[in-house]
Design a protein around this motif. Structure first.
Motif, PDB file in Angstrom:
ATOM      1  N   VAL A 238       0.872  -1.174   0.000  1.00  0.00           N
ATOM      2  CA  VAL A 238       0.000   0.000   0.000  1.00  0.00           C
ATOM      3  C   VAL A 238       0.906   1.219   0.000  1.00  0.00           C
ATOM      4  CG1 VAL A 238      -1.720   1.319   1.299  1.00  0.00           C
ATOM      5  CG2 VAL A 238      -1.863  -1.180   1.205  1.00  0.00           C
ATOM      6  N   LEU A 239       0.846   1.999  -1.071  1.00  0.00           N
ATOM      7  CA  LEU A 239       1.711   3.170  -1.216  1.00  0.00           C
ATOM      8  C   LEU A 239       0.910   4.439  -0.954  1.00  0.00           C
ATOM      9  CD1 LEU A 239       3.727   2.274  -4.458  1.00  0.00           C
ATOM     10  CD2 LEU A 239       4.014   1.436  -2.110  1.00  0.00           C
ATOM     11  N   VAL A 240       1.575   5.418  -0.356  1.00  0.00           N
ATOM     12  CA  VAL A 240       0.938   6.695  -0.029  1.00  0.00           C
ATOM     13  C   VAL A 240       1.856   7.834  -0.437  1.00  0.00           C
ATOM     14  CG1 VAL A 240       0.167   8.193   1.858  1.00  0.00           C
ATOM     15  CG2 VAL A 240      -0.466   5.787   1.858  1.00  0.00           C
ATOM     16  N   MET A 241       1.256   8.893  -0.982  1.00  0.00           N
ATOM     17  CA  MET A 241       2.010  10.103  -1.317  1.00  0.00           C
ATOM     18  C   MET A 241       1.263  11.314  -0.774  1.00  0.00           C
ATOM     19  SD  MET A 241       2.283  12.931  -3.494  1.00  0.00           S
ATOM     20  CE  MET A 241       1.617  12.668  -5.130  1.00  0.00           C
ATOM     21  N   HIS A 242       1.933  12.098   0.067  1.00  0.00           N
ATOM     22  CA  HIS A 242       1.352  13.327   0.595  1.00  0.00           C
ATOM     23  C   HIS A 242       1.846  14.499  -0.241  1.00  0.00           C
ATOM     24  CE1 HIS A 242       0.132  10.911   3.975  1.00  0.00           C
ATOM     25  NE2 HIS A 242       1.374  10.692   4.357  1.00  0.00           N
ATOM     26  N   PRO A 243       0.956  15.345  -0.763  1.00  0.00           N
ATOM     27  CA  PRO A 243       1.413  16.464  -1.580  1.00  0.00           C
ATOM     28  C   PRO A 243       2.157  17.504  -0.746  1.00  0.00           C
ATOM     29  CG  PRO A 243      -0.927  16.664  -1.141  1.00  0.00           C
ATOM     30  CD  PRO A 243      -0.505  15.326  -0.597  1.00  0.00           C
ATOM     31  N   ALA A 244       3.164  18.114  -1.337  1.00  0.00           N
ATOM     32  CA  ALA A 244       3.889  19.182  -0.664  1.00  0.00           C
ATOM     33  C   ALA A 244       3.072  20.461  -0.760  1.00  0.00           C
ATOM     34  CB  ALA A 244       5.261  19.378  -1.317  1.00  0.00           C
ATOM     35  N   GLY A 245       2.849  21.104   0.380  1.00  0.00           N
ATOM     36  CA  GLY A 245       2.071  22.331   0.384  1.00  0.00           C
ATOM     37  C   GLY A 245       0.577  22.112   0.442  1.00  0.00           C
ATOM     38  N   LEU A 435       1.997   8.436 -11.063  1.00  0.00           N
ATOM     39  CA  LEU A 435       1.165   7.450 -10.378  1.00  0.00           C
ATOM     40  C   LEU A 435       1.749   6.059 -10.585  1.00  0.00           C
ATOM     41  CD1 LEU A 435      -2.383   8.757 -11.370  1.00  0.00           C
ATOM     42  CD2 LEU A 435      -1.058   9.271  -9.314  1.00  0.00           C
ATOM     43  N   PRO A 436       1.769   5.220  -9.562  1.00  0.00           N
ATOM     44  CA  PRO A 436       2.352   3.881  -9.689  1.00  0.00           C
ATOM     45  C   PRO A 436       1.630   3.043 -10.739  1.00  0.00           C
ATOM     46  CG  PRO A 436       2.025   4.445  -7.379  1.00  0.00           C
ATOM     47  CD  PRO A 436       1.310   5.482  -8.185  1.00  0.00           C
ATOM     48  N   HIS A 437       2.419   2.252 -11.449  1.00  0.00           N
ATOM     49  CA  HIS A 437       1.870   1.307 -12.421  1.00  0.00           C
ATOM     50  C   HIS A 437       2.745   0.063 -12.440  1.00  0.00           C
ATOM     51  CE1 HIS A 437       0.270  -0.508 -16.009  1.00  0.00           C
ATOM     52  NE2 HIS A 437       1.453  -0.474 -16.576  1.00  0.00           N
ATOM     53  N   GLY A 438       2.117  -1.098 -12.326  1.00  0.00           N
ATOM     54  CA  GLY A 438       2.874  -2.342 -12.363  1.00  0.00           C
ATOM     55  C   GLY A 438       3.751  -2.512 -11.137  1.00  0.00           C
TER      56      GLY A 438
END
Length: 469
Positions: A238-245, A435-438
């Motif tokens: 499970v991957l997560v990305m928090h936007p900067a700002g 965005l992650p793919h594969g």
């Protein structure tokens, strides 16, 4: 905290755990915290599925190598193709439950692996099983937490899953048919929300199954932490990305991380299912922020907070922008016909006669025409009659999922090559967000339909003939 029977901190005895488990978990609600009858429950946030748009319908003239008529589409930009039904939908609001159903770690047991199934036979007891070898397993029992609400997300349609998600193909749309093998876990992740202000939401990998258990088998990535506890990763992660700002006009993409079963943050593995975990990132947490992206290896979700949604445009604002754009009566610079964006109420089928079309390399907007095809470069390649640039020629569609927009700016830019229209800042943000793919690839994609973006910038400024320019 997970403890091994330490009575000094109030950890229950094993006999107490067994007795409590036979009666089922105790479900309590905090006094004064529940919504009164007729009162709207407190909303923690909303999850929005990226790329909820399906390209399909009739085979297009471009696909057949012909360019004699408008291209046909079947798109559900903002909802699923079959409609939003029950727990399978394009977005889900997470609100405070009538009674708390959260759980928290309680005690940890070391047992013989053959006895795991017997130890986990109590459906009323939530637990996580870590299989270390054929002869040794660790079981962490969880107890009821009256301060949190738990929401589970996954591919399974069983009752314990609150939000059912399916794979979104790279070109947009849901993967269907027996040959489409899903990479999303049946019990992908869980979100725990504090029932008291500031209603913090935290994400954890893996969800509890129908027996209230999470199993990490012998081949799963798992380890003992420095303080003697257990942690692990799910197969595809499970991957997560928090936007900067934050998710606003000044946002910039953040860094993708992986979330563990216990909610710790790690750098990405070498490949999605590698057994070797990444490095612990101690200064980051699993707390979801407005605009956080959650990737389940097959579908990507956007988390919006109530405060963030107040800054997003409303559907009424998007409709007002459409009417304002049409009121300016833009014209096709060649055919001199008046162009107009169709109403979302009519659905997305074949483009109508007034539909604006764009050359995605240059941004010049025209009405539909059948000339300028460059067959030697591909069936969809056209030459713009104004600037002579050759590239895809597609109809323009206004993006209808307001929660994906960073600001209520005018619809001035379109994603390439799909033609979905939104504000400049929204277009540039998503065009810069991989965005992650594969197993280890990343691609920027249109948030409205999931199509991979092409060209130098991934989007183009629209050039209308008339007052709009």
């Amino acid at each position: 905290m997970v403890l091994e029977g330490n009575p000094e901190v109030g950890s229950p005895r094993t006999s107490d755990l067994q007795h409590r488990g036979n009666k089922g978990p105790c479900v309590l609600s905090s006094p004064g915290e529940d919504a009164q009858p007729g009162e709207e429950p407190i909303k923690y946030g909303e999850l929005i599925v990226l790329g909820c748009c399906e390209e399909g319908g009739e085979e297009t003239e471009a696909q057949r190598g012909e360019v004699t008529g408008p291209r046909a589409h079947s798109c559900y930009n903002g909802c699923l193709a079959s409609g939003d039904k029950g727990r399978r939908r394009s977005r889900l609001a997470l609100s405070r439950r009538p009674h708390a159903n959260g759980v928290k770690p309680d005690v940890m047991h070391h047992i013989s692996t053959p006895l795991v199934s017997k130890a986990l036979s109590n459906r009323g007891q939530h637990s996580i099983s870590y299989t270390l070898s054929r002869s040794h397993s660790v079981i962490v029992e969880y107890t009821h937490d009256s301060d949190t609400d738990m929401f589970q997300i996954g591919r399974s349609t069983e009752n314990m899953i609150d939000f059912v998600v399916t794979d979104t193909s790279p070109g947009g749309g849901a993967a269907e048919g027996p040959s489409a093998q899903s990479t999303i876990s049946r019990y992908a992740c869980r979100i725990l929300c504090d029932r008291r202000p500031p209603y913090t939401a935290r994400i954890y990998a893996a969800g509890f199954d129908a027996s209230s258990n999470i199993f990490l088998g012998e081949r799963a990535a798992k380890w003992r932490t420095p303080d003697g506890l257990m942690d692990g990763l799910t197969t595809n992660g499970v991957l997560v990305m928090h936007p900067a700002g934050g998710f606003s006009e000044d946002s910039a993409p953040g860094v993708w991380r992986e979330i563990s079963v216990c909610g710790n943050v790690y750098t990405l593995r070498d490949s999605r299912s590698a057994q070797q975990r990444g490095k612990l990132v101690e200064n980051e947490s699993n707390v979801l922020q407005d605009g956080s992206l959650i990737d389940l290896c097959g579908a990507t979700l956007l988390w919006r907070t109530p405060a963030g949604l107040l800054r997003a445009p409303t559907l009424k604002q998007l409709e007002a922008q459409r009417q304002e754009a049409n009121a300016a009566r833009p014209q096709c610079p060649v055919g001199l016909s008046t162009l107009a964006f169709p109403s979302p109420a009519r659905g997305r089928t074949a483009p109508d006669k007034q539909q604006p079309w764009v050359y995605v390399r240059c941004g010049h907007v025209h009405g539909y025409h059948g000339w300028g095809c460059r067959r030697e470069r591909g069936p969809q390649e056209r030459e713009c009659p104004l600037c002579r640039l050759v590239g895809p020629y597609v109809p323009l569609w206004l993006g209808q999922e307001a929660g994906l927009c960073l600001d209520p700016g005018p619809p001035s830019h379109a994603f390439a090559p799909c033609g979905h229209v939104c504000s400049e800042k929204t277009a540039r943000y998503w065009a810069q967000t991989p965005l992650p793919h594969g197993t280890h690839a990343f691609h920027a994609a249109c948030p409205f339909c999931g199509a991979w973006l092409t060209g130098e910038h991934g989007c183009v400024r629209l050039i209308f003939q008339g007052p709009l320019d």
